[in-house]
Enzyme design. Sequence first.
Site, PDB file in Angstrom:
ATOM      1  NE  ARG A 145      11.226  -2.200   5.328  1.00  0.00           N
ATOM      2  CZ  ARG A 145      11.675  -4.101   5.062  1.00  0.00           C
ATOM      3  NH1 ARG A 145      12.699  -4.947   4.347  1.00  0.00           N
ATOM      4  NH2 ARG A 145      11.075  -4.620   6.474  1.00  0.00           N
ATOM      5  CD  GLU A 205       7.323  -5.732  -0.628  1.00  0.00           C
ATOM      6  OE1 GLU A 205       8.393  -5.489  -1.108  1.00  0.00           O
ATOM      7  OE2 GLU A 205       6.816  -6.132   0.361  1.00  0.00           O
ATOM      8  CG  HIS A 230       9.478  -8.114   0.777  1.00  0.00           C
ATOM      9  ND1 HIS A 230       9.169  -7.220   1.594  1.00  0.00           N
ATOM     10  CD2 HIS A 230      10.642  -8.784   1.614  1.00  0.00           C
ATOM     11  CE1 HIS A 230      10.146  -6.593   2.352  1.00  0.00           C
ATOM     12  NE2 HIS A 230      11.028  -7.345   2.895  1.00  0.00           N
TER      13      HIS A 230
END
Length: 317
Positions: A232, A261, A280
């Site tokens: 994370r 993000e 991601h």
Amino acid sequence: MPAPELLARARLLVAPELSASLVRELERITGRGAAPLGDGEPAGGPLLCVGAALPGGLRTAAADRLLWFHSVNAGTDPLLAAGPWPAGALLTRTVGRMGERIAQYVLGWVLAECQNVPEYAAQHARAEWRRLPSELVAGQTALVYGTGRIGGAVAGLLRGCGVRTVGVARTARTGPPSPGFDRVIGAEEDAEELAGARWVVAALPSTGATEGFFGAGRFAALRGATFVNVGRGATVDLGALEAALRGGGVRRAVLDVLAEEPAAPGDPVWRLPRTVITSHSSGITADEDVAVDFAACWEAVREGRRPGLTVDVERGY
């Protein structure tokens, strides 16, 4: 744990973004039809929900009717950060083959670095012919923060290439190390291993205890390691990482996750030296992952067992 008699008559609500094939499989597993999971308060009766986000109505007016929420994601921090979790509601998550995917991602970058793939790509763009010495991975050390399913899969694949794998857990463990690791240590005793690590892999969840975990102190302990974050973004102090990159303590950084993000084109994170940012994407969840993990949780709940993918809502993972 949901009472069997309540689970037997619970309505199945699914997020609208789930594919039709996945919804059909969830209906097959549970033996009932599915209705859309929306923002309004659902009709009466106990509820079983599958999705990525919990609508506000299920946190308030209908909170006492939520038996179980199965997250289609492995990380449940956005779910828990959005508001109080309904008391007594079971929360499970999807992991599937994510550990394998993330492990391949990490190994891919490790091998690419040792074979100078980024440098050769840059030379190709310049039409430049110059030999560069390669580096062997075997015998070097990877420090993997997070010793659960994902961290263990990363360590196992690296170990298969001869890398010494040291896992870092919240506290030190006695007895045999977890699968995939040569050794597991506690977070409070990582200074010596940080100094000797060639790679530091972050696979931590986002909790109050892990926010800014990789800060100035840990980055200052590195002696030329490459930092890879597949956990994370909030676990990393980007200012401290930049200082370590510019000072040489961190050789290179690969960041698959960020605290915010997606990063805007003008975000300073794009200008970090010797850093690659990916979207991601190291462990994208597939429909098959959701179906398999939900089915395993369903069987466990029906038999009165606590599913292995249950989330401790106090800890956040």
